[in-house]
Design a protein around this motif. Structure first.
Motif, mmCIF file in Angstrom:
data_model
loop_
_atom_site.group_PDB
_atom_site.id
_atom_site.type_symbol
_atom_site.label_atom_id
_atom_site.label_comp_id
_atom_site.label_asym_id
_atom_site.label_seq_id
_atom_site.Cartn_x
_atom_site.Cartn_y
_atom_site.Cartn_z
ATOM 1 N N MET A 1 -0.855 77.503 17.003
ATOM 2 C CA MET A 1 -2.213 77.107 16.643
ATOM 3 C C MET A 1 -2.257 75.622 16.291
ATOM 4 O O MET A 1 -1.254 75.026 15.894
ATOM 5 C CB MET A 1 -2.709 77.925 15.449
ATOM 6 N N ALA A 2 -3.422 75.056 16.437
ATOM 7 C CA ALA A 2 -3.647 73.660 16.091
ATOM 8 C C ALA A 2 -5.063 73.517 15.553
ATOM 9 O O ALA A 2 -5.888 74.436 15.667
ATOM 10 C CB ALA A 2 -3.444 72.761 17.304
ATOM 11 N N MET A 3 -5.337 72.372 14.960
ATOM 12 C CA MET A 3 -6.673 72.077 14.485
ATOM 13 C C MET A 3 -7.085 70.707 15.008
ATOM 14 O O MET A 3 -6.307 69.755 14.973
ATOM 15 C CB MET A 3 -6.715 72.085 12.954
ATOM 16 N N ARG A 4 -8.291 70.646 15.527
ATOM 17 C CA ARG A 4 -8.845 69.369 15.957
ATOM 18 C C ARG A 4 -10.303 69.310 15.508
ATOM 19 O O ARG A 4 -10.984 70.325 15.434
ATOM 20 C CB ARG A 4 -8.777 69.216 17.479
ATOM 21 N N PRO A 5 -10.808 68.110 15.240
ATOM 22 C CA PRO A 5 -12.220 67.993 14.893
ATOM 23 C C PRO A 5 -13.095 68.016 16.142
ATOM 24 O O PRO A 5 -12.691 67.543 17.210
ATOM 25 C CB PRO A 5 -12.288 66.623 14.211
ATOM 26 N N VAL B 1 -11.785 72.646 13.842
ATOM 27 C CA VAL B 1 -11.746 73.935 14.553
ATOM 28 C C VAL B 1 -10.291 74.290 14.844
ATOM 29 O O VAL B 1 -9.536 73.466 15.375
ATOM 30 C CB VAL B 1 -12.548 73.868 15.871
ATOM 31 N N ASP B 2 -9.910 75.502 14.499
ATOM 32 C CA ASP B 2 -8.577 76.018 14.830
ATOM 33 C C ASP B 2 -8.602 76.657 16.210
ATOM 34 O O ASP B 2 -9.553 77.379 16.560
ATOM 35 C CB ASP B 2 -8.141 77.055 13.795
ATOM 36 N N PHE B 3 -7.547 76.418 16.987
ATOM 37 C CA PHE B 3 -7.499 76.951 18.345
ATOM 38 C C PHE B 3 -6.048 77.055 18.785
ATOM 39 O O PHE B 3 -5.138 76.530 18.133
ATOM 40 C CB PHE B 3 -8.289 76.059 19.305
ATOM 41 N N HIS C 1 -12.633 74.601 23.173
ATOM 42 C CA HIS C 1 -14.047 74.842 23.462
ATOM 43 C C HIS C 1 -14.420 76.311 23.247
ATOM 44 O O HIS C 1 -15.513 76.608 22.741
ATOM 45 C CB HIS C 1 -14.369 74.407 24.886
ATOM 46 N N GLU C 2 -13.534 77.198 23.609
ATOM 47 C CA GLU C 2 -13.810 78.624 23.389
ATOM 48 C C GLU C 2 -13.924 78.930 21.898
ATOM 49 O O GLU C 2 -14.813 79.685 21.471
ATOM 50 C CB GLU C 2 -12.707 79.473 24.029
ATOM 51 N N ALA C 3 -13.036 78.349 21.105
ATOM 52 C CA ALA C 3 -13.081 78.561 19.653
ATOM 53 C C ALA C 3 -14.341 77.951 19.056
ATOM 54 O O ALA C 3 -14.960 78.523 18.145
ATOM 55 C CB ALA C 3 -11.833 77.960 19.001
#
Length: 233
Positions: free
Chosen positions: A1-5, A22-24, A43-45
């Protein structure tokens, strides 16, 4: 998992751009296909949280040609004093002023990749400001200088600017807020927000207008920020 703004254009309120972490699922690897898998995952998350949002990845990794064209590595402009096209990325890197060097104007003629990787940007001491064709910019407010270059450049490309208005949420899969400050996706979101509010022309009319409107800041003294006569763009 990762997090990006993700960067959300706001049509009203005190903030022009809302930043939402957003975590994805992250797909490791340097191949473009792997990065695009991560974009789709992000984008899905994001879509799960904002079902009606229209999302655009702004980078060379985008699967949408518009997103690729909006990359700072591809978006170009020219100033009144320099007719040759300059990429936003080269302009930004060439404008950096350090404790012991810069601005390195030869980077205006480099490729964006070479400009960003130039060894002098790492060996000239701490970054202390920017100088852009005679204009001096302080480090604060953060992102002000980068966003100013970007939104001016985008405004010079009416078709790209108009196409960007069809989106609400912008991402840049390579942007990591733990390592960087400026983000092309955020700059696009700011442009869209200003235009939707009918405030874009006023913001672009002068640097003072822009700083006060977007960042709540004013130019304090000419010794800190020097304004040449007329617009550079």
């Amino acid at each position: 998992m990762a997090m990006r703004p993700v960067f959300i254009s706001e049509s009203k309120g005190s903030s022009f751009v809302r930043v939402m972490p957003v975590d994805f699922i992250w797909y490791a690897g340097m191949a473009k296909s792997r990065k695009q898998m991560s974009v789709r995952s992000l984008h899905e998350a994001t879509q799960k949280r904002f079902p009606s949002a229209r999302l655009l990845e702004v980078s060379r990794m985008s699967e949408d040609m518009l997103g690729e064209h909006l990359s700072a590595f591809n978006l170009t402009f020219h100033t009144k004093s320099r007719r040759r096209e300059i990429t936003v990325e080269c302009a930004f890197q060439a404008s950096k002023v350090f404790e012991t060097g810069g601005p390195y104007l030869d980077l205006l003629d480099a490729t964006p990749v070479d400009a960003k990787r130039d060894e002098r940007l790492q060996s000239s001491g701490n970054l202390i400001g920017f100088e852009f064709f005679g204009q001096r910019w302080a480090l604060e407010p953060q992102t002000a200088f980068y966003d100013w270059i970007y939104i001016n450049a985008l405004h010079l490309h009416p078709k790209l600017a108009e196409d960007a208005m069809a989106y609400d949420v912008f991402t840049d899969i390579a942007f990591n807020p733990d390592k960087s400050i400026n983000c092309q996706a955020s700059a696009v979101a700011l442009y869209v927000s200003l235009r939707r509010r009918g405030a874009l022309e006023e913001a672009l009319n002068s640097r003072e207008n822009y700083l006060q409107m977007v960042h709540g800041a004013k130019i304090v003294s000419a010794s800190q920020l020097e304004e040449p006569q007329g617009s550079l763009f």
